[in-house]
Design a protein around this motif. Structure first.
Motif, PDB file in Angstrom:
ATOM      1  N   TYR A 184       0.854  -1.183   0.000  1.00  0.00           N
ATOM      2  CA  TYR A 184       0.000   0.000   0.000  1.00  0.00           C
ATOM      3  C   TYR A 184       0.901   1.249   0.000  1.00  0.00           C
ATOM      4  CZ  TYR A 184      -3.477  -2.963   2.701  1.00  0.00           C
ATOM      5  OH  TYR A 184      -4.327  -3.915   3.186  1.00  0.00           O
ATOM      6  N   ALA A 185       0.741   2.101  -0.981  1.00  0.00           N
ATOM      7  CA  ALA A 185       1.350   3.439  -0.953  1.00  0.00           C
ATOM      8  C   ALA A 185       2.838   3.414  -0.625  1.00  0.00           C
ATOM      9  CB  ALA A 185       0.604   4.322   0.051  1.00  0.00           C
ATOM     10  N   THR A 186       3.556   2.480  -1.200  1.00  0.00           N
ATOM     11  CA  THR A 186       4.998   2.401  -0.967  1.00  0.00           C
ATOM     12  C   THR A 186       5.751   3.298  -1.937  1.00  0.00           C
ATOM     13  OG1 THR A 186       4.979   0.166  -0.024  1.00  0.00           O
ATOM     14  CG2 THR A 186       6.996   0.852  -1.121  1.00  0.00           C
ATOM     15  N   PRO A 187       6.720   4.089  -1.458  1.00  0.00           N
ATOM     16  CA  PRO A 187       7.517   4.937  -2.356  1.00  0.00           C
ATOM     17  C   PRO A 187       8.601   4.112  -3.048  1.00  0.00           C
ATOM     18  CG  PRO A 187       8.227   5.265  -0.095  1.00  0.00           C
ATOM     19  CD  PRO A 187       7.051   4.328  -0.040  1.00  0.00           C
ATOM     20  N   HIS A 188       8.202   3.280  -3.988  1.00  0.00           N
ATOM     21  CA  HIS A 188       9.130   2.354  -4.637  1.00  0.00           C
ATOM     22  C   HIS A 188      10.236   3.074  -5.394  1.00  0.00           C
ATOM     23  CE1 HIS A 188       7.076  -1.338  -3.602  1.00  0.00           C
ATOM     24  NE2 HIS A 188       5.914  -0.844  -4.014  1.00  0.00           N
ATOM     25  N   ASN A 189       9.989   4.304  -5.803  1.00  0.00           N
ATOM     26  CA  ASN A 189      11.033   5.102  -6.467  1.00  0.00           C
ATOM     27  C   ASN A 189      11.403   6.310  -5.612  1.00  0.00           C
ATOM     28  OD1 ASN A 189      12.793   5.536  -8.750  1.00  0.00           O
ATOM     29  ND2 ASN A 189      11.489   7.279  -9.286  1.00  0.00           N
ATOM     30  N   GLY A 190      11.294   6.169  -4.304  1.00  0.00           N
ATOM     31  CA  GLY A 190      11.701   7.230  -3.402  1.00  0.00           C
ATOM     32  C   GLY A 190      10.629   8.274  -3.178  1.00  0.00           C
ATOM     33  N   ILE A 191      10.972   9.258  -2.356  1.00  0.00           N
ATOM     34  CA  ILE A 191      10.068  10.361  -2.035  1.00  0.00           C
ATOM     35  C   ILE A 191      10.669  11.655  -2.546  1.00  0.00           C
ATOM     36  CG2 ILE A 191       9.181  11.773  -0.127  1.00  0.00           C
ATOM     37  CD1 ILE A 191       8.638   9.252   1.413  1.00  0.00           C
ATOM     38  N   SER A 270      -0.194  12.923  -6.040  1.00  0.00           N
ATOM     39  CA  SER A 270       0.373  12.172  -4.928  1.00  0.00           C
ATOM     40  C   SER A 270      -0.742  11.754  -3.980  1.00  0.00           C
ATOM     41  CB  SER A 270       1.402  13.014  -4.172  1.00  0.00           C
ATOM     42  OG  SER A 270       0.766  13.998  -3.367  1.00  0.00           O
ATOM     43  N   ASP A 271      -0.390  10.947  -2.976  1.00  0.00           N
ATOM     44  CA  ASP A 271      -1.340  10.590  -1.924  1.00  0.00           C
ATOM     45  C   ASP A 271      -1.145  11.468  -0.693  1.00  0.00           C
ATOM     46  OD1 ASP A 271       0.967   9.647  -0.727  1.00  0.00           O
ATOM     47  OD2 ASP A 271       0.417   7.538  -0.803  1.00  0.00           O
ATOM     48  N   ARG A 275       4.427  10.319  -4.453  1.00  0.00           N
ATOM     49  CA  ARG A 275       3.920  10.672  -5.776  1.00  0.00           C
ATOM     50  C   ARG A 275       3.445   9.408  -6.500  1.00  0.00           C
ATOM     51  NH1 ARG A 275       4.118  15.481  -7.381  1.00  0.00           N
ATOM     52  NH2 ARG A 275       3.859  14.874  -9.568  1.00  0.00           N
ATOM     53  N   ILE A 276       2.360   9.538  -7.244  1.00  0.00           N
ATOM     54  CA  ILE A 276       1.762   8.403  -7.943  1.00  0.00           C
ATOM     55  C   ILE A 276       2.783   7.721  -8.854  1.00  0.00           C
ATOM     56  CG2 ILE A 276       0.035   7.789  -9.688  1.00  0.00           C
ATOM     57  CD1 ILE A 276      -1.725  10.038  -8.478  1.00  0.00           C
ATOM     58  N   GLU A 277       3.597   8.498  -9.524  1.00  0.00           N
ATOM     59  CA  GLU A 277       4.576   7.939 -10.459  1.00  0.00           C
ATOM     60  C   GLU A 277       5.674   7.146  -9.746  1.00  0.00           C
ATOM     61  OE1 GLU A 277       7.319  11.987 -10.792  1.00  0.00           O
ATOM     62  OE2 GLU A 277       5.876  11.497 -12.370  1.00  0.00           O
TER      63      GLU A 277
END
Length: 529
Positions: A184-191, A270-271, A275-277
């Motif tokens: 859920y809502a993980t920043p897989h490409n950072g914040i 973003s949430d 960010r969504i991307e």
């Protein structure tokens, strides 16, 4: 060897980031680390001036217990990592990875370990759960056949990826025990803060866990990061991308952390924090080439809070369908042609096409996925992407994945699995010679928008084919009447397509493509014919 217990394996929940000492103490004091939080409200629309609607969601923990017979693992005030804990585990167990205990002033040293230590601890926990499950004679389970599901929120997803992707941060047997991963809502490409990635030197409260250079190290992605400047890659040789799901929030307005400063700096799209991307993962093969998108779904929920993504019906339904569902459908659109307005044909034109998607199962009050222009969650392609013959791949656009479940049928007498899917392509803001072309422009217009009902009947006896029908609602409201042709891929999946659009000027034409496969087939013997 397929497990006879599939797909009902232990669920290990890995919570997200706790910044302050107070948050870490609150996390430590909560037996379920937030996985037990429910909600009674939701936003019917993005308009915050309108009151929220009442909608009771009891919490993931309670629903997993009531819907699927899961149970917690606490016994006599102890959890399974306490040396005094005795007994064995049911395979339908919810295990909380309480990794912030060691950072808490309540039960730990008050010093926060780095994310690498969290990943090693997760590996140890998986092996502990395996040993206790295999010790239960009712499970009749050998260690090599044990499997578990990882479910994670926010930074917890990075802990899971570090454990899975970095061979130095865990045990190979533990990694082989993971069946599926849901984030859920993980920043897989950072914040990103105000459009800039969190700097590596910002070590305060371990914020540098979200710096891409640091992430590349603990995710073992240094070479790919150097090449792409991204870290949202999942190497297929370490974990199959089709077993990984990313639930993405799109509501920044309701995220109130830091008096709203977080959502301000995260910005639109973003949430409120991520960010969504940056919230999805992409499979990559051994040659470092893109192989497949991981399953994704979008919901109008914020990163956490009353309107948060974890305590939402939408995310729960995606979670349980992904873990326990029967049918997987990957939804794509393939663009055949785009037509410009007659007045600007033949000119140098810039335009951005926005693709919207809403998908909901029959008889339900929520969407399995929701991508809308107003919520900044659409898929986008430029005009050049869609007309340049050299960019053939850009004309195939992945939108979302939905999982369907036989148990969710409203009417047991109807064997079909059905959902409605609304596809929209917004009229772009055409630019000619770098200037906005205002003639005949009406904001919010669509080149195409319609809802299609797709109804699928799985094989009733072995060897039978699927029966699939569809119907555009502009032609026949509430019914799916047209037979849907399909072809079978070598992978055992089916591909079904539906034509949409027209060649009007302006206009767009193409095909909606559904890639359908039986899911959790080992559990019930289903096969895609």
């Amino acid at each position: 060897m397929a497990s006879p217990h599939a797909p009902f394996f232990p669920i290990i929940y890995v919570r997200g980031y706790a910044m302050t000492e107070r948050e870490q103490d609150e996390t430590t004091a909560d037996p379920f680390c937030g996985f037990n939080l429910g909600s009674t409200v939701y936003r019917a629309t993005p308009d915050k001036t309108k009151p929220a609607k009442k909608f009771v969601f009891e919490s993931p923990v309670l629903r997993l217990m009531s819907d699927f017979g899961y149970a917690d693992v606490y016994d006599n005030g102890l959890d399974i990592l306490d040396g005094e804990w005795e007994g064995s585990l049911s395979l339908r167990s919810i295990v909380i990875y309480r990794y912030y205990e060691q950072a808490s002033a309540l039960l730990g040293s008050g010093k926060t370990p780095d994310i690498s230590q969290f990943a090693r601890g997760l590996s140890d926990l998986v092996l502990r759960v395996r040993d206790l499950a295999c010790a239960n004679p009712d499970n009749r389970l050998a260690p090599e056949d044990f499997r578990c599901h990882l479910v994670a929120h926010s930074m917890g997803g990075l802990v899971c990826r570090a454990f899975l992707q970095n061979p130095d941060l865990g045990d190979d047997q533990a990694r082989a025990s993971v069946d599926k991963v849901f984030t859920y809502a993980t920043p897989h490409n950072g914040i990103d803060v105000a459009g800039i990635n969190v700097p590596e030197w910002l070590g305060a409260a371990d914020m540098n866990n979200f710096n891409r250079e640091n992430m590349a190290r603990y995710l073992k992605l240094e070479a790919l990061y150097k090449k792409t400047q991204r870290v949202d890659w999942l190497p297929e040789e370490v974990f199959p991308s089709e077993r990984f799901f990313c639930m993405i929030g799109t509501n920044r307005a309701d995220y109130g952390v830091a008096l709203g400063l977080s959502r301000t700096f995260a910005g639109h799209g973003s949430d409120g924090l991520v960010r969504i991307e940056n919230a999805s993962v992409w499979g990559v093969n051994a040659r470092g080439k893109f192989s497949a998108p991981c399953a994704t779904a979008y919901t109008y929920r914020s990163h956490s809070g009353y309107f948060g993504i974890v305590n939402s019906e939408e995310a729960y339904q995606n979670l349980t369908r992904f873990l326990f569902g029967d049918v997987r459908v990957d939804i794509w659109v393939d663009i055949d042609s785009v037509q410009l307005p007659p007045e600007i044909q033949g000119k140098a034109v810039n335009a951005l096409y926005q693709f919207e998607l809403l998908a909901s199962p029959r008889g339900k009050r929520w969407y399995l996925t929701r991508r809308m222009a107003e919520e900044d969650s659409v898929a986008c392609r430029s005009h050049q992407d869609l007309v340049d013959p050299a960019k053939k791949d850009a004309r195939s656009i992945y939108l979302s994945t939905v999982f369907l479940a036989n148990r969710a049928r409203v009417n047991p007498a109807r064997p079909s699995l059905a959902y409605g899917m609304t596809l929209g392509v917004r009229v772009p803001d055409y630019e000619v010679d770098r200037k906005f072309w205002a003639d005949t422009h009406y904001e919010g217009g669509y080149l195409f928008r319609d809802t299609v009902i797709v109804e699928m009947v799985p094989p009733q006896t072995p060897g039978d084919a699927w029966t699939t029908r569809f119907g555009w609602q502009s032609d026949n409201v509430g019914h799916a009447t047209e037979s849907l042709a399909y072809r079978t891929l070598k992978t055992g999946k089916q591909v079904m397509t539906i034509a949409f659009g027209n060649d009007n000027a302006p206009g767009i034409a193409g095909r909606v493509r559904f890639v359908v496969s039986a899911w959790n087939a080992a559990a019930d013997g289903q096969e895609v014919q």
